[in-house]
Design a protein around this motif. Structure first.
Motif, PDB file in Angstrom:
ATOM      1  N   ARG A  21      91.782  -3.896  -4.004  1.00 19.03           N
ATOM      2  CA  ARG A  21      91.394  -4.743  -2.870  1.00 19.03           C
ATOM      3  C   ARG A  21      90.308  -4.027  -2.080  1.00 19.03           C
ATOM      4  N   ILE A  22      89.072  -4.259  -2.476  1.00 19.91           N
ATOM      5  CA  ILE A  22      87.930  -3.660  -1.801  1.00 19.91           C
ATOM      6  C   ILE A  22      87.032  -4.774  -1.286  1.00 19.91           C
ATOM      7  N   ARG A  23      86.159  -4.406  -0.395  1.00 27.04           N
ATOM      8  CA  ARG A  23      85.299  -5.401   0.225  1.00 27.04           C
ATOM      9  C   ARG A  23      84.240  -5.872  -0.777  1.00 27.04           C
ATOM     10  N   PHE A  24      83.940  -7.151  -0.757  1.00 22.42           N
ATOM     11  CA  PHE A  24      82.943  -7.785  -1.626  1.00 22.42           C
ATOM     12  C   PHE A  24      83.275  -7.607  -3.120  1.00 22.42           C
ATOM     13  N   VAL A  25      84.556  -7.540  -3.447  1.00 20.35           N
ATOM     14  CA  VAL A  25      84.923  -7.328  -4.850  1.00 20.35           C
ATOM     15  C   VAL A  25      84.489  -8.515  -5.706  1.00 20.35           C
ATOM     16  N   GLY A  26      84.538  -9.727  -5.164  1.00 22.43           N
ATOM     17  CA  GLY A  26      84.087 -10.894  -5.928  1.00 22.43           C
ATOM     18  C   GLY A  26      82.613 -10.828  -6.266  1.00 22.43           C
ATOM     19  N   LEU A  27      81.807 -10.327  -5.345  1.00 21.30           N
ATOM     20  CA  LEU A  27      80.379 -10.174  -5.601  1.00 21.30           C
ATOM     21  C   LEU A  27      80.125  -9.142  -6.695  1.00 21.30           C
ATOM     22  N   TYR A  28      80.850  -8.035  -6.631  1.00 18.80           N
ATOM     23  CA  TYR A  28      80.672  -7.001  -7.645  1.00 18.80           C
ATOM     24  C   TYR A  28      81.046  -7.523  -9.031  1.00 18.80           C
ATOM     25  N   ARG A  29      82.133  -8.259  -9.116  1.00 22.86           N
ATOM     26  CA  ARG A  29      82.540  -8.815 -10.414  1.00 22.86           C
ATOM     27  C   ARG A  29      81.493  -9.777 -10.951  1.00 22.86           C
ATOM     28  N   THR A  30      80.924 -10.578 -10.089  1.00 17.15           N
ATOM     29  CA  THR A  30      79.898 -11.533 -10.518  1.00 17.15           C
ATOM     30  C   THR A  30      78.647 -10.811 -11.017  1.00 17.15           C
ATOM     31  N   LEU A  31      78.213  -9.795 -10.275  1.00 18.58           N
ATOM     32  CA  LEU A  31      77.009  -9.067 -10.665  1.00 18.58           C
ATOM     33  C   LEU A  31      77.186  -8.358 -12.000  1.00 18.58           C
ATOM     34  N   ILE A  32      78.377  -7.889 -12.277  1.00 16.41           N
ATOM     35  CA  ILE A  32      78.618  -7.202 -13.555  1.00 16.41           C
ATOM     36  C   ILE A  32      78.677  -8.193 -14.706  1.00 16.41           C
ATOM     37  N   PHE A  33      79.167  -9.402 -14.440  1.00 14.33           N
ATOM     38  CA  PHE A  33      79.315 -10.373 -15.527  1.00 14.33           C
ATOM     39  C   PHE A  33      78.041 -11.156 -15.802  1.00 14.33           C
ATOM     40  N   VAL A  34      77.151 -11.271 -14.827  1.00 13.64           N
ATOM     41  CA  VAL A  34      75.946 -12.088 -14.995  1.00 13.64           C
ATOM     42  C   VAL A  34      75.113 -11.677 -16.213  1.00 13.64           C
ATOM     43  N   PRO A  35      74.864 -10.397 -16.497  1.00 15.79           N
ATOM     44  CA  PRO A  35      74.058 -10.063 -17.679  1.00 15.79           C
ATOM     45  C   PRO A  35      74.630 -10.576 -18.994  1.00 15.79           C
ATOM     46  N   PHE A  36      75.945 -10.797 -19.043  1.00 11.27           N
ATOM     47  CA  PHE A  36      76.546 -11.264 -20.292  1.00 11.27           C
ATOM     48  C   PHE A  36      76.095 -12.675 -20.645  1.00 11.27           C
ATOM     49  N   VAL A  37      75.813 -13.508 -19.651  1.00 11.92           N
ATOM     50  CA  VAL A  37      75.434 -14.894 -19.918  1.00 11.92           C
ATOM     51  C   VAL A  37      73.946 -15.031 -20.210  1.00 11.92           C
ATOM     52  N   ILE A  38      73.188 -13.956 -20.092  1.00 17.89           N
ATOM     53  CA  ILE A  38      71.764 -13.995 -20.421  1.00 17.89           C
ATOM     54  C   ILE A  38      71.614 -13.850 -21.920  1.00 17.89           C
ATOM     55  N   SER A  39      70.815 -14.678 -22.536  1.00 13.86           N
ATOM     56  CA  SER A  39      70.647 -14.641 -23.979  1.00 13.86           C
ATOM     57  C   SER A  39      69.986 -13.342 -24.410  1.00 13.86           C
ATOM     58  N   ALA A  40      70.229 -12.957 -25.667  1.00 12.25           N
ATOM     59  CA  ALA A  40      69.636 -11.731 -26.201  1.00 12.25           C
ATOM     60  C   ALA A  40      68.117 -11.825 -26.248  1.00 12.25           C
ATOM     61  N   THR A  41      67.595 -13.027 -26.479  1.00 12.82           N
ATOM     62  CA  THR A  41      66.140 -13.201 -26.493  1.00 12.82           C
ATOM     63  C   THR A  41      65.544 -12.913 -25.119  1.00 12.82           C
ATOM     64  N   ALA A  42      66.159 -13.451 -24.075  1.00 13.49           N
ATOM     65  CA  ALA A  42      65.670 -13.190 -22.722  1.00 13.49           C
ATOM     66  C   ALA A  42      65.799 -11.717 -22.358  1.00 13.49           C
ATOM     67  N   GLN A  43      66.873 -11.096 -22.785  1.00  9.71           N
ATOM     68  CA  GLN A  43      67.030  -9.662 -22.533  1.00  9.71           C
ATOM     69  C   GLN A  43      65.924  -8.862 -23.216  1.00  9.71           C
ATOM     70  N   GLY A  44      65.619  -9.233 -24.461  1.00 10.89           N
ATOM     71  CA  GLY A  44      64.582  -8.516 -25.186  1.00 10.89           C
ATOM     72  C   GLY A  44      63.219  -8.640 -24.520  1.00 10.89           C
ATOM     73  N   VAL A  45      62.886  -9.848 -24.084  1.00 10.70           N
ATOM     74  CA  VAL A  45      61.593 -10.046 -23.414  1.00 10.70           C
ATOM     75  C   VAL A  45      61.552  -9.265 -22.107  1.00 10.70           C
ATOM     76  N   LEU A  46      62.639  -9.301 -21.337  1.00 11.10           N
ATOM     77  CA  LEU A  46      62.691  -8.597 -20.055  1.00 11.10           C
ATOM     78  C   LEU A  46      62.497  -7.098 -20.239  1.00 11.10           C
ATOM     79  N   PHE A  47      63.258  -6.501 -21.138  1.00 14.80           N
ATOM     80  CA  PHE A  47      63.183  -5.046 -21.298  1.00 14.80           C
ATOM     81  C   PHE A  47      61.934  -4.616 -22.069  1.00 14.80           C
ATOM     82  N   SER A  48      61.311  -5.517 -22.804  1.00 17.92           N
ATOM     83  CA  SER A  48      60.032  -5.170 -23.429  1.00 17.92           C
ATOM     84  C   SER A  48      58.971  -4.924 -22.358  1.00 17.92           C
ATOM     85  N   PHE A  49      59.017  -5.701 -21.277  1.00 22.18           N
ATOM     86  CA  PHE A  49      58.085  -5.470 -20.169  1.00 22.18           C
ATOM     87  C   PHE A  49      58.467  -4.222 -19.379  1.00 22.18           C
ATOM     88  N   ILE A  50      59.754  -4.060 -19.104  1.00 21.58           N
ATOM     89  CA  ILE A  50      60.186  -2.925 -18.289  1.00 21.58           C
ATOM     90  C   ILE A  50      59.931  -1.603 -19.001  1.00 21.58           C
TER      91      ILE A  50
END
Length: 348
Positions: free
Chosen positions: A143-172
């Protein structure tokens, strides 16, 4: 002694009208206490026209799905299996070669390199993703503050497609204009090749996969942790168990079925990685990121040796089958080990 009156009986036609043509001794008959009719394969052939119409309607609804399954899964599997025994360039007529494709795979150094890269990627990604997912789930289960936000931020990358991830990190991670080397330059560190360096490319792909795939492990572990009986935890604390003993003897045994599932799931995903490799490195540099699925695609659609690629695909399919069966046996054994023993002296 007076005689009892004879029982009143109905003619056969009247009885059939009242019972619907069923024998009252039938277990499915309402008079016999049955609540449902017998299944279709136990009833006599030649049902009512209404039921035949319902069957035709049902098959009309499911026929498109059946045709799609047959056309997109079963038929291609059988066709590719036959193709693995042929020399075929998808243009000219094929030629039967028997097991020559499989013998060539055994001697092909490029296929051996693809197998080694896939195994290394799997050996790094699977335990790291499960371990990081468990650690983050333990942290986020409080029971920590903003735990729902932390869980959402950690799970969001999973819903990004591998193609979008590849394009993003190719630039970075671009060696010349990427943001990563700009940060390293600010810190006084020499620029890195990242995806263009043969010694770093596969490790960078593992890191990108961890960024996206760990969130799934976090969610699954978190759900399993919240399903642990609070009474077990309270009993362990009353017995003087600390955090380490509580984790080792209470929580981890309860997470065993979930951990086995994640091990199977992550292993199958790692052995079939393709999108990220295709978008970022295309198997390079110098074949350092060529994995089995990319090797199959390259042989079938780039070199136009479809039979050779089909043989490699079936080698991968056999490996996936062995992994799945092995993990299922381990899961069944672990389920038996955590099954509670019967209480002696219980009432029978």
């Amino acid at each position: 002694m007076p005689r009892l009156p004879a029982p009143l009986t109905l003619p056969d036609a009247a009885r059939d009208r009242r019972t619907g043509g069923q024998d009252p001794g039938d277990p499915a008959h309402p008079a016999a206490g049955g609540r449902s009719r017998l299944p279709g394969f136990l009833r006599r052939p030649g049902g009512s026209p209404l039921r035949r119409g319902e069957s035709v309607t049902a098959w009309a609804f499911i026929a498109p799905a059946v045709l799609i399954i047959l056309g997109l899964s079963i038929v291609p599997v059988g066709w590719s299996f036959l193709l693995s025994f042929q020399a075929d360039d998808l243009v000219t007529p094929s030629r039967w070669v028997g097991l020559d494709n499989y013998r060539a795979l055994r001697l092909d150094p490029h296929f051996g390199q693809a197998v080694r890269n896939t195994l290394l990627y799997t050996a790094l990604y699977v335990p790291l993703s499960i371990g990081l997912g468990l650690a983050l789930a333990l942290v986020l289960n409080r029971r920590i503050r903003f735990v729902g936000l932390y869980r959402t931020l950690i799970f969001v990358p999973f819903v990004i497609s591998a193609t979008a991830q590849g394009v993003l990190f190719s630039f970075i991670l671009d060696p010349e204009f990427g943001a990563a080397n700009s940060v390293l330059h600010t810190l006084g560190i020499s620029p890195q090749g990242f995806l263009s360096d043969p010694g770093q490319a596969l490790l960078v792909l593992v890191a990108i996969s961890l960024w996206s795939g760990t969130g799934f492990c976090v969610v699954v572990h978190l759900a399993a942790l919240q399903d642990v009986e609070p009474s077990l935890i309270e009993a362990a604390r009353l017995d003087g168990a600390g955090r380490w003993h509580l984790l080792r003897h209470v929580k981890l045994p309860a997470l065993t079925p979930v951990s086995v599932f994640l091990l199977v799931w992550q292993t199958l995903n790692a052995l079939q990685v393709f999108d990220l490799v295709y978008v970022t490195t295309k198997g390079g540099p110098l074949g350092s990121t060529t994995v089995i699925v990319y090797f199959i695609w390259e042989q079938a659609f780039k070199n136009f040796t479809a039979g050779y690629g089909a043989a490699a695909a079936y080698v991968l399919a056999v490996a996936l089958g062995v992994v799945t069966v092995g993990m299922r046996l381990v899961r069944r054994r672990s389920a038996r080990s955590v099954r509670p023993a019967p209480v002696e002296g219980a009432a029978t």
